[in-house]
Design a protein around this motif. Structure first.
Motif, PDB file in Angstrom:
ATOM      1  N   GLN A  32     -14.639  -4.009  10.197  1.00 47.50           N
ATOM      2  CA  GLN A  32     -14.378  -4.797   9.141  1.00 47.50           C
ATOM      3  C   GLN A  32     -13.697  -6.374   9.746  1.00 47.50           C
ATOM      4  OE1 GLN A  32     -15.179  -4.613   5.912  1.00 47.50           O
ATOM      5  NE2 GLN A  32     -14.539  -6.682   5.860  1.00 47.50           N
ATOM      6  N   ASP A  74     -15.088  -3.796  -0.509  1.00 48.17           N
ATOM      7  CA  ASP A  74     -13.645  -4.129  -0.260  1.00 48.17           C
ATOM      8  C   ASP A  74     -13.106  -4.831  -1.621  1.00 48.17           C
ATOM      9  OD1 ASP A  74     -11.542  -5.529   0.760  1.00 48.17           O
ATOM     10  OD2 ASP A  74     -12.733  -6.703   2.103  1.00 48.17           O
ATOM     11  N   TYR A 114      -5.257   0.070   0.284  1.00 47.19           N
ATOM     12  CA  TYR A 114      -5.220  -0.923  -0.579  1.00 47.19           C
ATOM     13  C   TYR A 114      -4.172  -0.730  -1.630  1.00 47.19           C
ATOM     14  CZ  TYR A 114      -9.448  -2.810   1.369  1.00 47.19           C
ATOM     15  OH  TYR A 114     -10.316  -3.115   2.178  1.00 47.19           O
ATOM     16  N   ARG A 144      -4.864  -5.429   0.588  1.00 50.26           N
ATOM     17  CA  ARG A 144      -4.945  -4.503   1.780  1.00 50.26           C
ATOM     18  C   ARG A 144      -3.388  -4.379   2.045  1.00 50.26           C
ATOM     19  NH1 ARG A 144      -8.747  -2.462   4.881  1.00 50.26           N
ATOM     20  NH2 ARG A 144      -8.230  -2.152   7.054  1.00 50.26           N
TER      21      ARG A 144
END
Length: 197
Positions: free
Chosen positions: A17, A29, A160, A166
């Motif tokens: 990623q 995401d 997350y 994140r």
């Protein structure tokens, strides 16, 4: 790796990623929601796109129609840079386009391949003598540490926070329950606060 699609296929194929700029957002995401055609690109990703545009001396375009999206600029700029470099006797490789359909940038490409991506990559891996898993090989299973209730439940440990940001490395992950009838709220973007079931 600039990804115009939202599908997460490069990551499914093993691309980390951290190396993927999903410039138009990604469905996998939560910190990078999909951007509508009239939407605003995420500033950090757009800055990275501009950096790539300024510094790339080879642009490999796979399967894109190059039909006017913002990232098309990389192909155009790299091709122009190669043409200028060639006239000055300098090195710059330019752009390579692999697609079955024509694109607006075909004439400026250093190499233009009318073929499927699969066939092109098969030939390239043969030429480079690379070992690639056959397509029939199943993807590696998700580590059980990411499936706290077991593989039979659609519950995942994700890095997350409740707002979709994140988490820093080493922070405990949150549980994301994707079982039928679970309720979710969008945390960013034009539909922020909307409920999804």
């Amino acid at each position: 790796f600039i990804q115009q699609n939202h599908d997460g296929l490069p990551q499914k194929a093993g691309m980390p990623q951290r190396l993927v700029n999903e410039i138009h957002g990604g469905i996998f995401d939560p910190s990078n929601p999909c951007v509508p055609m009239t939407g605003k690109l995420r500033e950090d990703l757009f800055k990275d796109l501009l950096h790539c545009e300024r510094t790339a001396d080879l642009m490999l375009t796979l399967g894109s129609s190059l039909s006017g999206m913002n990232s098309d600029r990389l192909v155009k700029t790299c091709a122009e840079r190669a043409q200028r470099a060639k006239s000055r006797g300098e090195d710059c490789l330019g752009s390579v386009i692999v697609s079955l359909q024509t694109t607006p940038h075909d004439a400026q490409a250093s190499v233009r391949i009318y073929a499927t991506i699969d066939r092109t990559m098969e030939l390239l891996t043969e030429l480079l003598e690379l070992e690639v898993s056959p397509p029939e090989a199943p993807p590696p299973p998700l580590p059980s540490s990411h499936r706290p209730l077991g593989v039979e439940h659609e519950v995942f440990e994700v890095p997350y926070d409740a707002e979709g940001r994140r988490l820093p490395e080493g922070q405990p992950c949150r549980r994301w329950d994707l079982r039928t009838r679970s309720i979710h709220f969008l945390t960013v973007g034009p539909s922020k606060g909307a409920r999804a079931i």
